[in-house]
Design a protein around this motif. Structure first.
Motif, PDB file in Angstrom:
ATOM      1  N   ILE A 179     -15.668  45.286 -67.643  1.00 24.47           N
ATOM      2  CA  ILE A 179     -15.082  46.775 -67.590  1.00 24.47           C
ATOM      3  C   ILE A 179     -13.305  46.479 -67.556  1.00 24.47           C
ATOM      4  N   LEU A 180     -12.981  45.428 -66.992  1.00 24.06           N
ATOM      5  CA  LEU A 180     -11.619  45.111 -66.895  1.00 24.06           C
ATOM      6  C   LEU A 180     -10.573  44.728 -67.935  1.00 24.06           C
ATOM      7  N   ILE A 181     -11.425  43.889 -68.870  1.00 22.93           N
ATOM      8  CA  ILE A 181     -10.751  42.980 -69.830  1.00 22.93           C
ATOM      9  C   ILE A 181     -10.524  44.071 -71.117  1.00 22.93           C
ATOM     10  N   VAL A 182     -11.166  45.117 -71.192  1.00 22.51           N
ATOM     11  CA  VAL A 182     -10.973  46.060 -72.401  1.00 22.51           C
ATOM     12  C   VAL A 182      -9.914  46.145 -73.027  1.00 22.51           C
ATOM     13  N   PRO A 183      -8.801  46.486 -72.463  1.00 19.37           N
ATOM     14  CA  PRO A 183      -7.384  46.610 -73.140  1.00 19.37           C
ATOM     15  C   PRO A 183      -6.683  45.122 -73.718  1.00 19.37           C
ATOM     16  N   PHE A 184      -7.548  44.162 -73.569  1.00 19.67           N
ATOM     17  CA  PHE A 184      -6.948  42.711 -73.870  1.00 19.67           C
ATOM     18  C   PHE A 184      -8.051  42.158 -74.702  1.00 19.67           C
ATOM     19  N   ALA A 191      -2.505  48.863 -60.830  1.00 23.77           N
ATOM     20  CA  ALA A 191      -3.114  50.232 -61.021  1.00 23.77           C
ATOM     21  C   ALA A 191      -2.161  51.166 -61.293  1.00 23.77           C
ATOM     22  N   GLY A 192      -1.054  51.115 -60.714  1.00 24.34           N
ATOM     23  CA  GLY A 192       0.209  52.035 -60.812  1.00 24.34           C
ATOM     24  C   GLY A 192       0.888  51.993 -62.525  1.00 24.34           C
ATOM     25  N   HIS A 193       0.740  50.905 -62.849  1.00 27.79           N
ATOM     26  CA  HIS A 193       1.220  50.693 -64.395  1.00 27.79           C
ATOM     27  C   HIS A 193       0.102  51.127 -65.227  1.00 27.79           C
ATOM     28  N   TYR A 194      -1.264  50.819 -64.963  1.00 19.26           N
ATOM     29  CA  TYR A 194      -2.297  51.456 -66.086  1.00 19.26           C
ATOM     30  C   TYR A 194      -2.233  53.060 -65.928  1.00 19.26           C
ATOM     31  N   TRP A 195      -1.841  53.680 -64.915  1.00 17.07           N
ATOM     32  CA  TRP A 195      -1.723  55.150 -64.876  1.00 17.07           C
ATOM     33  C   TRP A 195      -0.577  55.680 -65.815  1.00 17.07           C
ATOM     34  N   GLU A 200      -6.549  57.501 -74.128  1.00 25.40           N
ATOM     35  CA  GLU A 200      -8.064  57.698 -74.120  1.00 25.40           C
ATOM     36  C   GLU A 200      -9.059  56.759 -73.137  1.00 25.40           C
ATOM     37  N   ALA A 201      -8.041  56.127 -72.382  1.00 27.49           N
ATOM     38  CA  ALA A 201      -8.611  54.871 -71.549  1.00 27.49           C
ATOM     39  C   ALA A 201      -9.546  55.734 -70.283  1.00 27.49           C
ATOM     40  N   ASP A 202     -10.668  54.890 -70.121  1.00 27.45           N
ATOM     41  CA  ASP A 202     -11.590  55.672 -69.046  1.00 27.45           C
ATOM     42  C   ASP A 202     -11.744  54.395 -67.939  1.00 27.45           C
ATOM     43  N   ILE A 203     -11.259  53.204 -68.071  1.00 25.34           N
ATOM     44  CA  ILE A 203     -11.589  52.091 -67.162  1.00 25.34           C
ATOM     45  C   ILE A 203     -11.653  52.825 -65.592  1.00 25.34           C
ATOM     46  N   HIS A 204     -10.671  53.478 -65.224  1.00 23.45           N
ATOM     47  CA  HIS A 204     -11.194  54.153 -63.976  1.00 23.45           C
ATOM     48  C   HIS A 204     -12.432  54.908 -63.555  1.00 23.45           C
ATOM     49  N   LYS A 205     -12.909  55.623 -64.631  1.00 24.47           N
ATOM     50  CA  LYS A 205     -14.318  56.142 -64.458  1.00 24.47           C
ATOM     51  C   LYS A 205     -15.189  54.926 -64.537  1.00 24.47           C
ATOM     52  N   HIS A 206     -15.233  53.787 -65.360  1.00 23.99           N
ATOM     53  CA  HIS A 206     -16.283  52.931 -65.161  1.00 23.99           C
ATOM     54  C   HIS A 206     -16.297  52.134 -63.803  1.00 23.99           C
ATOM     55  N   VAL A 207     -15.016  51.952 -63.223  1.00 26.06           N
ATOM     56  CA  VAL A 207     -14.880  51.256 -61.995  1.00 26.06           C
ATOM     57  C   VAL A 207     -15.277  52.148 -60.901  1.00 26.06           C
ATOM     58  N   ALA A 208     -15.231  53.462 -60.885  1.00 25.42           N
ATOM     59  CA  ALA A 208     -15.703  54.570 -60.054  1.00 25.42           C
ATOM     60  C   ALA A 208     -17.372  54.411 -60.073  1.00 25.42           C
ATOM     61  N   ALA A 209     -17.949  54.308 -61.226  1.00 24.16           N
ATOM     62  CA  ALA A 209     -19.119  54.533 -61.261  1.00 24.16           C
ATOM     63  C   ALA A 209     -19.954  53.127 -60.719  1.00 24.16           C
ATOM     64  N   PHE A 268       4.848  46.442 -69.786  1.00 23.13           N
ATOM     65  CA  PHE A 268       3.835  45.441 -69.294  1.00 23.13           C
ATOM     66  C   PHE A 268       4.819  44.179 -69.062  1.00 23.13           C
ATOM     67  N   MET A 269       5.941  44.081 -69.886  1.00 23.32           N
ATOM     68  CA  MET A 269       6.737  42.678 -69.653  1.00 23.32           C
ATOM     69  C   MET A 269       7.630  42.811 -68.199  1.00 23.32           C
ATOM     70  N   ILE A 270       7.891  43.892 -67.981  1.00 25.88           N
ATOM     71  CA  ILE A 270       8.737  44.238 -66.447  1.00 25.88           C
ATOM     72  C   ILE A 270       7.389  43.862 -65.429  1.00 25.88           C
ATOM     73  N   MET A 271       6.324  44.134 -65.514  1.00 30.42           N
ATOM     74  CA  MET A 271       5.304  43.927 -64.375  1.00 30.42           C
ATOM     75  C   MET A 271       5.001  42.221 -64.591  1.00 30.42           C
ATOM     76  N   ALA A 272       4.780  42.006 -65.726  1.00 32.75           N
ATOM     77  CA  ALA A 272       4.494  40.453 -65.853  1.00 32.75           C
ATOM     78  C   ALA A 272       5.465  39.512 -65.391  1.00 32.75           C
ATOM     79  N   ASP A 273       6.752  39.716 -65.744  1.00 31.45           N
ATOM     80  CA  ASP A 273       8.107  39.075 -65.503  1.00 31.45           C
ATOM     81  C   ASP A 273       8.170  38.951 -63.957  1.00 31.45           C
ATOM     82  N   GLN A 274       8.163  40.109 -63.319  1.00 29.03           N
ATOM     83  CA  GLN A 274       8.321  40.153 -61.966  1.00 29.03           C
ATOM     84  C   GLN A 274       7.005  39.363 -61.278  1.00 29.03           C
TER      85      GLN A 274
END
Length: 445
Positions: free
Chosen positions: A359-364, A409-413, A374-383, A267-273
């Protein structure tokens, strides 16, 4: 036995032209059949899409290069192509059949100007990894330094532009592009620019040095150094820095605390960049990251790097703050600044924004660790993707920030595959405060 690769510009053109003609013919046939049906047979359309998608994916995988890279990007960009194509093209992320070793040797000797035996003590014949535009082999220099040698496939750079034009024609004639022409122009221009950078290994060497400097105060970020004496525009030699692929991060070697530490560092690498460096690693799939039991993270492949405009980073930051605080009027304005919203259209219904925000705020949301396994954000997005059609004219692909979305998206996976359990709320607030005099809170005032 490996099939002889198609490396000539003419050979690639005819291969792609054959694919285009076949896909266009199938699409025309599908439309003709639809005229004689009383209602649209979605099953038949899906079957037709799946058949076309398989053919395109097979051809792109064989040709590699620019068209395969676009296929990889398309598989991650759900609003680019129909679902059947995204699914078929996903295999291009995982499968890249290797180029014959004699082709690799010829390319190395041509680029570095010496016989292979003079350049390296040995080069392993079996690829260490193979990808869309190049192949990686393990090797050793005569001074005993263990290295990897990244070799660009012959003919890929010269055919990049013609490949892209041909692929775009295939998608257009197949009735597959779900975007207005202006957006397609912008998207392909952005992809072309990134590809030209990625095809220049001297540019990648400069990127590696930039990111090594940027992360120099984070000893747990490991980026292999460039061996300049054995590197050119089409051959890149790097020190060997190994770690475990995500599939090897298992409980017998990594306890949950270490996995959580790695998650916070990702998370830190992603946010720093994004917020500090304003320059992001634009290809965040599992093959470009490795891990060590001490919590270190190894970053590979800096061919696809996106330097962000300060105004885009600021608009992104403000859009996130507005969404988190449920200020949907402000969010609408910032999305226009970001180039994601068509400014001439009326304001979007706040309930639509609220649906995506929830949908997207759940991890925060809270201080308790979120279990990404157990994350299923991608399923809620698809739905909810069908709701996008209601506002199709209101939004457009945000070309300047498409690689930010791809990075997130890459970091989520990665967090999901690692099974990270972490609360990122405080860390996100800290990054969102950058450049702001006001306190930032994830809940509305």
């Amino acid at each position: 036995m490996a099939r002889k690769p198609v490396t000539s510009r003419t050979g690639r053109f005819f291969k792609l032209a054959g694919m285009t003609a076949s896909v266009a013919g199938q699409y025309a046939g599908q439309r003709a059949r639809r005229v004689f049906r009383s209602e649209n047979d979605e099953g038949a359309q899906s079957e037709s899409y799946t058949r076309m998608a398989g053919q395109i994916a097979d051809t792109l995988g064989e040709l590699k290069g620019a068209v395969m890279k676009v296929g990889q990007i398309a598989s991650q960009t759900q609003d680019f192509l129909p679902r059947e194509f995204s699914e078929a093209l996903e295999k291009l992320q995982k499968e890249a059949p290797p180029m014959p070793f004699e082709v690799i040797v010829e390319q190395i000797e041509s680029e570095l100007g010496k016989p292979l035996g003079e350049l390296y003590e040995y080069v392993q014949e079996t690829p260490y990894a193979s990808a869309s535009i190049g192949q990686v082999h393990r090797a050793r220099l005569h001074d005993g330094t263990d290295v990897i040698v990244k070799v660009q496939y012959p003919g890929v750079d010269e055919s990049c532009d013609s490949d892209l034009k041909q692929l775009r024609m295939t998608l257009r004639l197949g009735g597959l592009l779900k975007m207005p022409k202006e957006s397609v122009d912008q998207l392909f221009a952005e992809i072309r620019e990134r590809l030209h950078e990625e095809l220049d290994y001297e540019n990648e060497a400069r990127n590696i040095k930039l990111f090594r400097d940027f992360h120099q105060d984070q000893p747990w970020v490991l980026i292999p150094a460039v061996i300049d004496s054995h590197s050119t525009r089409r051959v890149l030699t790097l020190e060997l820095v190994e770690g475990d692929h995500v599939s090897k991060v298992t409980p017998d070697r990594y306890d949950q605390d270490t996995i959580n530490l790695i998650g916070h560092r990702i998370f830190m690498i992603m946010a720093d960049q994004l917020f500090r460096f304003q320059c992001i690693h634009g290809d965040p799939h599992a093959g470009n990251f490795a891990y060590r039991p001490d919590g270190s993270i190894v970053l590979y492949d800096f061919g696809c790097v996106k330097k962000l405009k300060p105004g885009i980073v600021e608009a992104y930051r403000k859009a996130l703050i507005a969404a988190l605080q449920e200020d949907y009027e402000a969010l609408d304005r910032h999305l226009i600044d970001l180039g994601a919203r068509v400014g001439s259209q009326p304001a979007v219904d706040e309930a639509y924004y609220a649906m995506w925000r929830d949908i997207l705020i759940v991890p925060f949301q809270g201080d308790e660790p979120y279990d990404f396994a157990e994350a299923d954000i991608h399923k809620h997005v698809a739905a909810k993707t069908s709701t996008v059609f209601k506002y199709l004219d209101y939004f457009k692909p945000p070309v300047e920030s498409i690689f930010i979305d791809r990075m997130i998206a890459g970091h989520y996976w990665m967090l999901k595959r690692l099974g990270v359990q972490a609360a990122f709320r405080v860390e996100l607030e800290r990054y969102l405060k950058m450049g702001s005099d006001e306190g930032v809170h994830l809940t509305p005032e």
